[in-house]
Design a protein around this motif. Structure first.
Motif, PDB file in Angstrom:
ATOM      1  N   LEU A  26      -2.103   2.540   2.265  1.00 13.53           N
ATOM      2  CA  LEU A  26      -3.183   1.429   2.669  1.00 13.53           C
ATOM      3  C   LEU A  26      -4.464   1.693   1.989  1.00 13.53           C
ATOM      4  CD1 LEU A  26      -2.303   1.004   6.360  1.00 13.53           C
ATOM      5  CD2 LEU A  26      -1.556  -0.442   4.581  1.00 13.53           C
ATOM      6  N   ASN A  27      -4.721   2.852   1.475  1.00 11.39           N
ATOM      7  CA  ASN A  27      -6.109   3.219   0.976  1.00 11.39           C
ATOM      8  C   ASN A  27      -6.134   3.534  -0.567  1.00 11.39           C
ATOM      9  OD1 ASN A  27      -7.923   3.455   3.632  1.00 11.39           O
ATOM     10  ND2 ASN A  27      -6.140   4.498   4.240  1.00 11.39           N
TER      11      ASN A  27
ATOM     12  N   ALA B  80       5.626  10.413   6.906  1.00  9.17           N
ATOM     13  CA  ALA B  80       5.634   8.905   7.016  1.00  9.17           C
ATOM     14  C   ALA B  80       4.226   8.520   7.060  1.00  9.17           C
ATOM     15  CB  ALA B  80       6.708   8.348   7.696  1.00  9.17           C
ATOM     16  N   ALA B  81       3.410   9.177   8.043  1.00  5.56           N
ATOM     17  CA  ALA B  81       2.075   8.392   8.369  1.00  5.56           C
ATOM     18  C   ALA B  81       1.177   8.729   7.398  1.00  5.56           C
ATOM     19  CB  ALA B  81       1.688   9.197   9.565  1.00  5.56           C
ATOM     20  N   TYR B  82       1.472   9.821   6.689  1.00  9.10           N
ATOM     21  CA  TYR B  82       0.461  10.025   5.505  1.00  9.10           C
ATOM     22  C   TYR B  82       0.698   8.962   4.241  1.00  9.10           C
ATOM     23  CZ  TYR B  82      -1.319  12.718   1.283  1.00  9.10           C
ATOM     24  OH  TYR B  82      -2.126  13.150   0.146  1.00  9.10           O
ATOM     25  N   ALA B  83       2.100   8.949   4.127  1.00 10.48           N
ATOM     26  CA  ALA B  83       2.431   8.072   2.959  1.00 10.48           C
ATOM     27  C   ALA B  83       1.729   6.484   3.267  1.00 10.48           C
ATOM     28  CB  ALA B  83       3.890   7.962   2.945  1.00 10.48           C
ATOM     29  N   SER B  84       1.822   6.150   4.598  1.00  7.59           N
ATOM     30  CA  SER B  84       1.361   5.008   4.809  1.00  7.59           C
ATOM     31  C   SER B  84      -0.050   4.864   4.833  1.00  7.59           C
ATOM     32  CB  SER B  84       1.893   4.642   6.320  1.00  7.59           C
ATOM     33  OG  SER B  84       1.026   3.443   6.867  1.00  7.59           O
ATOM     34  N   ASN B  85      -1.088   6.055   5.307  1.00 11.48           N
ATOM     35  CA  ASN B  85      -2.206   6.030   5.243  1.00 11.48           C
ATOM     36  C   ASN B  85      -2.899   5.806   3.801  1.00 11.48           C
ATOM     37  OD1 ASN B  85      -5.026   6.590   6.478  1.00 11.48           O
ATOM     38  ND2 ASN B  85      -4.740   8.226   5.189  1.00 11.48           N
ATOM     39  N   THR B  86      -2.166   6.629   2.880  1.00  9.28           N
ATOM     40  CA  THR B  86      -2.261   6.693   1.393  1.00  9.28           C
ATOM     41  C   THR B  86      -2.221   5.531   0.865  1.00  9.28           C
ATOM     42  OG1 THR B  86      -1.709   9.039   1.453  1.00  9.28           O
ATOM     43  CG2 THR B  86      -2.081   7.836  -0.726  1.00  9.28           C
TER      44      THR B  86
ATOM     45  N   GLU C 249      -1.440   6.260  -7.367  1.00  8.10           N
ATOM     46  CA  GLU C 249      -1.429   6.673  -5.918  1.00  8.10           C
ATOM     47  C   GLU C 249      -0.629   5.898  -5.291  1.00  8.10           C
ATOM     48  OE1 GLU C 249      -6.060   7.759  -5.447  1.00  8.10           O
ATOM     49  OE2 GLU C 249      -5.643   5.723  -5.568  1.00  8.10           O
ATOM     50  N   ARG C 250      -0.426   4.323  -5.527  1.00  8.92           N
ATOM     51  CA  ARG C 250       0.666   3.486  -4.850  1.00  8.92           C
ATOM     52  C   ARG C 250       2.018   4.112  -4.987  1.00  8.92           C
ATOM     53  NH1 ARG C 250       1.917  -2.604  -6.493  1.00  8.92           N
ATOM     54  NH2 ARG C 250       3.705  -2.943  -5.315  1.00  8.92           N
TER      55      ARG C 250
END
Length: 401
Positions: A57-58, A49-55, A64-65
């Motif tokens: 937001l960047n 989930a943290a990886y998804a959030s970071n991806t 990619e979204r």
């Protein structure tokens, strides 16, 4: 136990150990490198989930979204409490204009954990959008309780908001409950007085709720007002907590004030490297001690004034500890614009005992003044010590010199 059984047991133990270590590493690394953390622990839903959030937001492309959203949903399927995944979906809904869905997800996250400050920030924005100040301040309180990062983000916003009286009243109610962030916020306000007048109002109105500040903080607020060219407000606030009744004279003529906080309207000793200077207060009468410079003109002691126009008498006493006859300090009074109003020199042949005296006329266009003791350089006397035992400028009564 047979060899094969032992090998299987060893392999299982090794796998469990590897999983435990890599999962732990992943939990640490996720804070700085979510992608590496996911490689170490691909089955950890929180890390995914943290990886998804970071991806998300960047992200730079729609593909990619979409991939980030799929990753977020995958994490939520594995663990319904994967907050980063939920927040990613909430932010995406907000961007797409589906505020109802975003609200549902943010509220769900708030029910899962009150320690998620991003959900509290959303709650703040939502309350502000509705004009609900009470709920907004409650959301601020929750966010500030649970996150130091939230404090770094929200303190500056809240500090500017105290200019609004309705917000200030609600904030006082919350501060009166002594939240964990109260002292840190008060220290921030004093160190960053963007709205010093509103800050004074906050502390004055908050006295009934037990919101207090020390003398050092009060002095910092006085200086913040004065430095922002609000001398009237600075003087009014200074008088309010020092009990000053009149502006017709300087203050603390015998150096009796022993408080820690010293503002521009108090005696202040120089911190110039050319000299040593110290105020030694005492209830029965203190002193100011200083060394003489070997070169250059140095200001060693000063006090800001708000003397009304008129005639004043200045007196000061002191001495040269080494009976140095060429030690020739003088007092100077200047206006806020730097123009000199008066200079009071030692009489000739003063010797070691100093008696300063003079009449000073404060002009009508000089609303703020500075009274300062200046030291001239003394050759061969760099270790000499001077002492001031009293100093005062006071309005001359009408009809008297």
């Amino acid at each position: 136990m047979g060899r094969k059984t032992r090998l299987v047991a060893c392999a299982v133990s090794t796998f469990i150990a590897f999983f435990a270590v890599t999962s732990s590493l992943g939990n640490v690394i996720v804070r700085v490198d979510p992608q590496t953390a996911l490689l170490l622990s691909p089955e950890n839903a929180q890390i995914e989930a943290a990886y998804a959030s970071n991806t998300y937001l960047n992200l730079s492309t729609q593909r990619e979204r979409d991939e980030a959203l799929l990753q977020a949903r995958s994490a939520i399927i594995k663990d319904a409490t994967a907050v980063d995944g939920l927040l990613t979906l909430a932010i995406d809904s907000e961007i797409d204009g589906d505020r109802d869905r975003a609200a549902d997800i943010f509220e769900h996250v708030s029910r899962l954990t009150r320690r998620e400050y991003r959900a509290q920030i959303w709650a703040i924005e939502e309350a502000v959008a509705r004009g609900d100040i009470t709920q907004a301040i409650k959301a601020y309180d929750l966010a500030l309780r649970v996150s130091e990062q939230g404090r770094r983000v929200l303190f500056p916003v809240l500090a500017k908001a105290i200019n609004e009286s309705k917000i200030r009243r609600q904030l006082i109610d919350v501060l009166g409950t002594r939240p964990i962030w109260e002292k840190e916020f008060v220290n921030y306000l004093v160190a960053n007085p963007a709205e010093p007048e509103a800050l004074i109002a906050l502390f004055n109105e908050g006295e009934g709720a037990g919101i207090t500040i020390d003398s050092v903080s009060r002095s910092k607020i006085v200086d913040a007002l004065y430095d922002s060219e609000k001398a009237d407000a600075a003087w009014a606030y200074y008088r309010s907590f020092r009990g000053i009744q009149s502006a017709d004279s300087s203050r603390d003529p015998e150096f009796t004030y022993e408080g820690d906080g010293r503002s521009t309207f108090d005696w202040r000793a120089s911190d110039a490297p050319e000299v040593y200077a110290a105020i030694n207060p005492a209830p029965e009468g203190g002193t100011v001690e200083f060394t003489f410079p070997s070169s250059g003109l140095v200001k060693v002691l000063e006090q800001g004034q708000r003397l009304p126009p008129g005639r004043y008498r200045f007196r000061a006493t002191g001495s040269s500890a080494q009976n140095q006859t060429d030690a020739n300090p003088f007092w100077i009074i200047t206006c806020a614009n730097g123009s000199e109003v008066a200079r009071i020199n030692l009489p000739e042949e003063s010797g070691a005992d100093w008696q300063f005296a003079g009449i000073v006329e404060i002009p009508r266009d000089c609303f703020s003044q500075n009274l300062a003791l200046m030291l001239r350089p003394v050759s061969g006397f760099s270790n000499g010590v001077g002492i001031i035992t009293s100093a005062q400028i006071k309005r001359v009564a009408s009809g008297r010199d």
